[in-house]
Scaffold this motif. Structure first.
Motif, PDB file in Angstrom:
ATOM      1  N   THR A   1       5.340 -31.309  31.425  1.00  9.35           N
ATOM      2  CA  THR A   1       5.826 -30.042  31.952  1.00  9.35           C
ATOM      3  C   THR A   1       4.630 -29.203  32.400  1.00  9.35           C
ATOM      4  OG1 THR A   1       5.711 -28.849  29.849  1.00  9.35           O
ATOM      5  CG2 THR A   1       7.771 -30.062  30.315  1.00  9.35           C
ATOM      6  N   ILE A   2       4.897 -28.199  33.202  1.00 14.96           N
ATOM      7  CA  ILE A   2       3.829 -27.301  33.635  1.00 14.96           C
ATOM      8  C   ILE A   2       3.186 -26.640  32.423  1.00 14.96           C
ATOM      9  CG2 ILE A   2       3.341 -25.151  34.870  1.00 14.96           C
ATOM     10  CD1 ILE A   2       5.434 -26.082  36.959  1.00 14.96           C
TER      11      ILE A   2
ATOM     12  N   ASN B   1       1.096 -19.037  33.164  1.00 10.46           N
ATOM     13  CA  ASN B   1       2.433 -19.506  32.799  1.00 10.46           C
ATOM     14  C   ASN B   1       3.484 -18.447  33.123  1.00 10.46           C
ATOM     15  OD1 ASN B   1       2.087 -22.184  31.809  1.00 10.46           O
ATOM     16  ND2 ASN B   1       1.105 -21.338  29.989  1.00 10.46           N
TER      17      ASN B   1
ATOM     18  N   ILE C   1       3.959 -18.431  36.946  1.00 11.58           N
ATOM     19  CA  ILE C   1       4.757 -19.586  37.380  1.00 11.58           C
ATOM     20  C   ILE C   1       6.227 -19.381  37.011  1.00 11.58           C
ATOM     21  CG2 ILE C   1       5.147 -22.061  37.048  1.00 11.58           C
ATOM     22  CD1 ILE C   1       2.033 -22.261  36.610  1.00 11.58           C
TER      23      ILE C   1
ATOM     24  N   GLU D   1       6.158 -29.142  39.513  1.00 14.41           N
ATOM     25  CA  GLU D   1       5.795 -29.922  38.336  1.00 14.41           C
ATOM     26  C   GLU D   1       5.339 -31.332  38.710  1.00 14.41           C
ATOM     27  OE1 GLU D   1       7.839 -29.344  34.405  1.00 14.41           O
ATOM     28  OE2 GLU D   1       8.729 -31.238  35.030  1.00 14.41           O
TER      29      GLU D   1
ATOM     30  N   LEU E   1       1.907 -31.082  40.340  1.00 11.98           N
ATOM     31  CA  LEU E   1       0.849 -30.795  39.371  1.00 11.98           C
ATOM     32  C   LEU E   1       0.546 -32.023  38.512  1.00 11.98           C
ATOM     33  CD1 LEU E   1      -1.116 -28.646  38.469  1.00 11.98           C
ATOM     34  CD2 LEU E   1       0.630 -27.765  36.911  1.00 11.98           C
TER      35      LEU E   1
END
Length: 178
Positions: A9-10, A81, A84, A151, A154
């Protein structure tokens, strides 16, 4: 390009990217301006990939832009976070072509570069938070238009850099040749 071995996950990727940057001296030996210069380079690659309609290159560039923005936010003490999460709750722009969204991101990035340069510029209206938010919103929109996700992009970028070695030269990370 490395195949994705793990789909993180991010929220899992951000601290891994921070650790990667710390281990390579990026936070100690470069500046927020240096990170934005790298972001500028990566957004240029995104514009080219969008113009050429090259989905793998678009995914790679989106991920690379995110890595540099994550590093920039760390350096200026912005909660990436939160940015985002905020960006993911907004309605994506699915009407503009990807190349236009990438160019708009470059324009906002230019404002951030002037803000960080602070050499004779008075840009009190510029905010690292809101400008980074705008760029990430555009990256999300481009990803959606290309049938991928932030996601996924990344993860591609992190898997590409996670074992990369190099050194800082003139405040820029230079990867070792294989």
């Amino acid at each position: 390009m490395n195949k994705i071995t793990t789909n993180l996950t991010i929220q899992e990727l951000v601290p891994l990217i921070h650790q990667w940057a710390k281990e390579r001296g990026i936070f100690d030996k470069s500046t927020p301006f240096d990170q934005l210069l790298k972001t500028h380079e990566e957004v240029g690659e995104l514009i080219k990939a969008c113009y050429n309609n090259d989905k793998p290159a678009i995914q790679d560039a989106i991920g690379d832009v995110m890595v540099t923005l994550i590093n920039y936010c760390y350096m200026v003490e912005e909660n990436v976070n939160h940015i985002i999460k905020h960006a993911l709750t907004t309605t994506p722009d699915t009407k503009s072509p990807p190349v236009r969204l990438a160019i708009f991101s470059e324009m906002v990035l230019a404002d951030l570069l002037r803000y960080e340069c602070k050499q004779g510029f008075k840009l009190s209206h510029i905010s690292p938070y809101s400008n980074t938010l705008y760029i990430i919103k555009n990256l999300i929109s481009i990803a959606l238009l290309e049938s991928t996700t932030l996601e996924e992009c990344l993860n591609i970028a992190y898997n590409e850099i996670k074992n990369r070695k190099g050194k800082i030269i003139n405040r820029k990370f230079i990867k070792d040749e294989k």
